[in-house]
Design a protein around this motif. Structure first.
Motif: not given
Length: 278
Positions: A81, A185, A187-189, A191-192, A195, A215-216, A223
Motif C-alpha cells: 500500500r 480521513s 476512518s481510512e487510516r 481501516a488500514l 486490515d 474505523p468510524d 473533519e
C-alpha cells in the motif's frame, strides 16, 4: 482559555521544527532525536524543548505488534500500500503517520519530586486544548474503544479520536509525544490498521489482545471542526501557545554536542528495529 498546566510554564522553550523536512525524513530518525534530546534536557545541557515532526506514509508498530503471528504478511500488505514500516522503542500499538499528521514532542527535565506519568499526559492534553481553544469544542481525554493504539489519554471530540499520546523517559528526561490527525480521513487510516491486524492475526488466538478496530471511531481535526486544519495552522497555534508560556522561545536544531549522541542513538535504534522485524 482553560487553566494552563503548571509544568508548561518554562523560562525558555527551545523549538525544533522538523514538520517540513519531507519524505526523506525517516521515523527512526525521530525516535533517535527524541532519545538524544531527553538526555541533554535530563542532564541540564538544554532547556525544555518542543519538537514538531511529520513523516510521510509510515506505519509505526509497537513492540507487541512485532509479536503478531503473521507479522511478515501484515508488513507486506502495508508495503504494498506504499507505507514504510518500523517498530518504535516506546509502548503502544500501530499508528499511521502521513503528511496530514503532526507529531509534537514536549521534552522536559525530571524534577526532584518526580513528574508523575499522568502529569505528562495532562500537560499535553492541556496544551492541545489551549491550541484549539477558539473552536469552543470539548476535547476529552479517555480511551476510545475501537480506535487504533487505544489508551486512557486518547483525545477526542464527540467520541471520535483525533490524537494519541505516549511517553518515553531516559536519564532524567521525559518526552511526551502526541500525534494529531489534522487533515485527511481518520476512518481510512483506521481501516488500514484494521486490515493489517486481520492479515497479521488471521484469526489466531494470542496471549495479547489486539484492538478490534472500528474505523468510524476516528476522525481528523478537519473533519471534526468542519474547517481545513493544516499542519502549518497547528504549528502557528503551537508557537503562539509557547510564547504565552515562557519568557523566551528559541528556534533551534540539534547542537554540535548533540549530533554524536544522535548518531549513536540512531544506529542503536536501526539495529533494534532490524532485530524486531527479523
Amino acid at each position: 482559555m482553560n487553566d494552563i498546566h503548571p509544568i508548561l510554564y518554562q523560562k525558555e522553550w527551545r523549538v525544533i521544527d522538523q514538520s517540513t523536512l519531507g519524505p526523506q525524513f525517516q521515523a527512526l530518525q525521530s525516535f533517535a532525536i527524541d532519545d538524544t534530546l531527553c538526555t541533554t534536557v535530563g542532564n541540564g545541557a538544554s532547556s525544555s524543548i518542543a519538537r514538531s515532526w511529520v513523516h510521510h506514509d509510515t506505519i509505526v508498530l509497537g513492540i507487541q505488534d512485532s509479536r503478531l503471528p503473521f507479522l511478515k504478511e501484515g508488513i507486506k500488505f502495508l508495503q504494498h500500500r506504499g507505507y514504510n514500516v518500523i517498530v518504535r522503542n516506546s509502548g503502544g500499538l500501530a499508528v499511521v503517520l502521513d503528511e496530514g499528521v503532526l507529531n509534537i514532542s514536549l521534552i522536559l527535565r525530571e524534577t526532584e519530586k518526580g513528574i508523575d506519568i499522568n502529569v505528562g499526559y495532562d500537560a499535553m492534553w492541556n496544551l492541545i486544548r489551549t491550541m484549539l481553544a477558539e473552536y469552543n469544542v470539548t476535547i476529552e481525554a479517555k480511551e476510545i474503544v475501537g480506535s487504533y493504539c487505544p489508551g486512557s489519554y486518547d483525545l477526542s471530540i464527540n467520541d471520535k479520536k483525533f490524537a494519541g499520546i505516549s511517553q518515553r523517559r531516559i536519564r532524567g528526561g521525559i518526552a511526551v509525544q502526541i500525534y494529531l490527525c489534522a487533515l485527511g480521513s481518520g476512518s481510512e487510516r483506521a481501516a488500514l490498521v484494521r486490515d493489517f491486524y486481520n492479515i497479521a492475526l488471521q484469526g489466531e488466538q494470542t496471549k495479547f489482545i489486539y484492538p478490534a478496530i472500528i474505523p468510524d471511531t476516528m476522525a481528523s481535526l478537519t473533519e471534526l471542526l468542519s474547517e481545513t486544519i493544516t499542519i502549518s495552522d497547528l504549528m502557528l497555534r503551537l508557537l503562539q501557545a509557547l510564547q504565552q508560556l515562557s519568557e523566551i522561545v528559541t528556534p533551534s536544531g540539534l547542537t554540535m554536542e548533540e549530533l554524536p549522541l544522535y548518531e549513536h542513538n540512531l544506529q542503536r535504534i536501526v539495529d533494534r528495529n532490524e532485530k524486531a522485524l527479523e
